[in-house]
Design a protein around this motif. Structure first.
Motif, PDB file in Angstrom:
ATOM      1  N   LEU A  89       0.804  -1.219   0.000  1.00  0.00           N
ATOM      2  CA  LEU A  89       0.000   0.000   0.000  1.00  0.00           C
ATOM      3  C   LEU A  89       0.848   1.286   0.000  1.00  0.00           C
ATOM      4  O   LEU A  89       0.329   2.356  -0.303  1.00  0.00           O
TER       5      LEU A  89
ATOM      6  N   ASN B 117     -11.615  -2.915   3.307  1.00  0.00           N
ATOM      7  CA  ASN B 117     -11.254  -1.593   3.798  1.00  0.00           C
ATOM      8  C   ASN B 117     -11.176  -0.615   2.629  1.00  0.00           C
ATOM      9  O   ASN B 117     -10.166  -0.503   1.945  1.00  0.00           O
TER      10      ASN B 117
ATOM     11  N   THR C 289     -11.266   2.566   2.836  1.00  0.00           N
ATOM     12  CA  THR C 289     -10.456   3.741   3.193  1.00  0.00           C
ATOM     13  C   THR C 289      -9.082   3.672   2.534  1.00  0.00           C
ATOM     14  O   THR C 289      -8.580   4.659   1.996  1.00  0.00           O
ATOM     15  N   ALA C 290      -8.481   2.472   2.580  1.00  0.00           N
ATOM     16  CA  ALA C 290      -7.153   2.323   2.000  1.00  0.00           C
ATOM     17  C   ALA C 290      -7.189   2.625   0.499  1.00  0.00           C
ATOM     18  O   ALA C 290      -6.282   3.251  -0.043  1.00  0.00           O
TER      19      ALA C 290
ATOM     20  N   GLN D  67      -7.395   6.298  -0.055  1.00  0.00           N
ATOM     21  CA  GLN D  67      -6.088   6.897   0.251  1.00  0.00           C
ATOM     22  C   GLN D  67      -5.064   6.655  -0.852  1.00  0.00           C
ATOM     23  O   GLN D  67      -4.279   7.533  -1.183  1.00  0.00           O
TER      24      GLN D  67
HETATM   25  C1  LIG Z   1      -7.991   0.758   6.585  1.00  0.00           C
HETATM   26  O1  LIG Z   1      -6.959   1.298   5.822  1.00  0.00           O
HETATM   27  C2  LIG Z   1      -6.412   2.476   6.349  1.00  0.00           C
HETATM   28  C3  LIG Z   1      -5.421   3.010   5.348  1.00  0.00           C
HETATM   29  O2  LIG Z   1      -4.488   2.041   4.976  1.00  0.00           O
HETATM   30  C4  LIG Z   1      -5.778   2.158   7.696  1.00  0.00           C
HETATM   31  O3  LIG Z   1      -5.269   3.336   8.262  1.00  0.00           O
HETATM   32  C5  LIG Z   1      -6.817   1.543   8.621  1.00  0.00           C
HETATM   33  O4  LIG Z   1      -6.210   1.128   9.812  1.00  0.00           O
HETATM   34  C6  LIG Z   1      -7.485   0.364   7.965  1.00  0.00           C
HETATM   35  N1  LIG Z   1      -8.601  -0.092   8.788  1.00  0.00           N
HETATM   36  C7  LIG Z   1      -8.782  -1.375   9.076  1.00  0.00           C
HETATM   37  C8  LIG Z   1      -9.985  -1.692   9.887  1.00  0.00           C
HETATM   38  O5  LIG Z   1      -8.028  -2.257   8.701  1.00  0.00           O
END
Ligand SMILES: *[C@@H]1O[C@H](CO)[C@@H](O)[C@H](O)[C@H]1NC(C)=O
Ligand SMILES: *[C@@H]1O[C@H](CO)[C@@H](O)[C@H](O)[C@H]1NC(C)=O
Ligand SMILES: *[C@@H]1O[C@H](CO)[C@@H](O)[C@H](O)[C@H]1NC(C)=O
Ligand SMILES: *[C@@H]1O[C@H](CO)[C@@H](O)[C@H](O)[C@H]1NC(C)=O
Ligand SMILES: *[C@@H]1O[C@H](CO)[C@@H](O)[C@H](O)[C@H]1NC(C)=O
Length: 532
Positions: free
Chosen positions: A250, A287, A289-290, A293
């Protein structure tokens, strides 16, 4: 150095079609393992067991004979296994050199895959079809079966041109660049790529290889295991597009540093791959969010996201369906590879939903599939058709419009590149009542859009909102303003697609062999109303 006169004359007679980064930007690549893509006619179709790690018999000529399968899916380039002579000694601890990555004498071509004439014929046939040839090259290392090999059979015969044997200490950059990859059973002797003789001979070698076979681009193995400043000179000698393998996760910065004038035109998009696995492999962390990002960081840190190589599978990774059995997870992830920034790459067998795990099981024989036009194959054809149309009708215009995120949700993400909106989800095939993704778009209320995967038309809702519900399962949705599709051959007025790729529920006759997408339509409701 002056070129000898005979070489100059030869050069001027060769049809040279070396392609630049700019010419590759709009291409779509099918990656194949030469030994595993197709067999010469008459060969035994049942004899390939990837676990045996030996040759199954694919050749350059059998690729040539099966190019329709690739071109009919809309690909405009192929990436083939390394073409140079490999290790030919007794079977090693990890089998034989069927994959082509075990370089020995790179001044010779690999006669397991055919003759130099065959490779030239493949190149010529690709160019006749207006397709490009990308060749995998291994520069960092050769292969041996002991840590003290006899180098006399290699292109670089002198021991002093190699780094002395040492085991890689991962995380130590010098060690990663100078020590030997592989292990004690199959060590990969590491070339001293700072040695001027090595630099010069590699330069001449690649220049001749590219010219001789009219190669259009290079995929460079293990690029981060060579010091960065080696690459600009090497690729200048090659005179073609260079896409490097910088294995990573990542962390965008770690990979992005290898793109640009200080290193390579392009790198494989490991950060996007890693984020797609996080977001779409079911079961998995999902996830999103990743993923958001990575899109965001990529825009800031890569010098040119439009040249990255986007992929979901390759010869080193477990197949997507080994990590995620749900077909919709593959389809949704694939949409982002094609319709965001970057050059889409499909690894042979992905279109057949192969599910092999790590090397060597991810190198299956493709012929066992009978080259069926599967749902995945048809989806890929549609994605290529749309992307090729945008490329052909806008030049680099569409390609250079950066991907914008319209919204993220725990269930997926909606992005927009140019006029194309992709709404993708990680919920998988089972229908889900009550789950929806509300997407704010820049389109005016009532704008007619077409979901190119069903050919249904939908009007944008009040305030530019589009709301995608998943009462029939988590399918991807790709919305394009209907007027924009004029002349594309995609979703013509009858509401079906030319080539009957993925039909809507309104035309079940066309969809008999395409149950997954056609029966699991996302319904666009809420703020939208159907206008057809
Ligand atoms: C999801 O991804 C983000 C960015 O890489 C990270 O900061 C976060 O801890 C992750 N959340 C989980 C639940 O894995
Ligand atoms: C990193 O590896 C190099 C080459 O093997 C070695 O000379 C150097 O001492 C290592 N550095 C550290 C900090 O361990
Ligand atoms: C992944 O590959 C391994 C080894 O080939 C196999 O045992 C397993 O069943 C595969 N998993 C899936 C989900 O296909
Ligand atoms: C777009 O261009 C490619 C490459 O030149 C060509 O193969 C393809 O047929 C064209 N596609 C469309 C939809 O015009
Ligand atoms: C669809 O295909 C038919 C015949 O193959 C062709 O005549 C027609 O022009 C195509 N439609 C579009 C919109 O390109």
């Amino acid at each position: 150095m002056l070129l000898p006169v005979y070489l100059l004359i030869l050069t001027s007679l060769q049809p040279i079609s070396a392609a630049t980064a700019e010419q590759w930007r709009g291409r779509s690549i099918y990656q194949l393992i030469t030994d595993r893509f197709a067999l010469p006619s008459g060969a035994d179709l049942n004899a390939c067991d990837p676990g045996k790690q030996t040759w199954c018999g694919g050749t350059w000529n059998s690729i040539l004979e099966n190019l329709d399968y690739i071109q009919n899916a809309g690909f405009t380039a192929i990436w083939i296994s390394p073409v140079n002579q490999n290790y030919e000694g007794p079977r090693s601890a990890y089998g034989d050199a069927y994959h082509g990555y075990w370089s020995a004498d790179i001044s010779k071509s690999n006669d397991r895959f055919g003759t130099p004439k065959d490779l030239k014929a493949l190149s010529a046939e690709l160019h006749r079809r207006d397709m490009y040839l990308m060749v995998d090259v291994v520069v960092n290392n050769v292969m041996a079966t002991s840590t003290a090999p006899d180098f006399s059979k290699y292109f670089f015969m002198d021991k002093s041109l190699y780094h002395p044997y040492c085991r890689i200490v991962w995380g130590n950059e010098t060690s990663e660049q100078e020590c030997w990859m592989g292990d004690e059973k199959v060590p990969l002797p590491d070339l001293d790529t700072r040695n001027p003789t090595v630099i010069e001979q590699y330069g001449e070698w690649i220049q001749n290889l590219v010219k001789e076979y009219s190669i259009d681009g290079l995929r460079i193995d293990a690029a981060k295991h060579v010091q960065m400043d080696f690459w600009p000179k090497f690729c200048a000698k090659a005179g073609v597009f260079c896409m490097g393998e910088v294995f990573g996760g990542l962390d965008v910065e770690a990979v992005a540093q290898y793109q640009g004038p200080q290193a390579l035109d392009s790198v494989l998009n490991f950060p996007l791959y890693s984020a797609l696995v996080e977001a779409f492999a079911i079961p998995g962390p999902q996830n999103v969010t990743a993923l958001a990002q990575v899109f965001d960081e990529s825009k800031k840190k890569f010098t040119d996201t439009g040249l990255l190589g986007n992929f979901l599978e390759n010869q080193d990774l477990p197949r997507w369906h080994n990590q995620s059995v749900d077909p919709q997870s593959l389809y949704n992830a694939m949409v982002l590879n094609f319709l965001t920034d970057g050059i889409p790459i499909v690894y042979y067998g992905q279109e057949q939903s192969f599910s092999g795990s790590n090397d060597p099981y991810n190198r299956e024989a493709l012929w066992t599939s009978n080259y069926e036009k599967t749902t995945a194959y048809e989806l890929i054809s549609t994605l290529n058709q749309l992307r090729n149309f945008m490329v052909n009708s806008t030049g680099t215009g569409w390609l250079k419009q950066a991907t914008a995120i319209l919204t993220t949700s725990p269930y997926g993400i909606a992005v927009m590149k140019g006029e194309i909106i992709s709404v993708v989800t990680n919920i998988g095939s089972p229908p889900q009542n009550g789950i929806h993704i509300a997407v704010p778009t820049p389109y005016a209320s009532s704008t007619a859009t077409t979901n190119i995967l069903t050919c249904k038309q939908w009007a944008v809702g009040a305030g530019g909102m589009v709301d995608v519900e998943y009462t029939k399962g988590g399918v991807p949705v790709i919305l394009v303003p209907t007027t924009r599709l004029k002349g594309s051959g995609i979703c013509d007025a009858s509401g079906t697609k030319n080539g009957s790729a993925v039909a809507s529920s309104d035309s079940p006759r066309v969809s008999i062999n395409l149950p997954l997408i056609s029966f699991m339509l996302a319904f666009l409701t809420f703020d939208m109303r159907a206008i057809l």
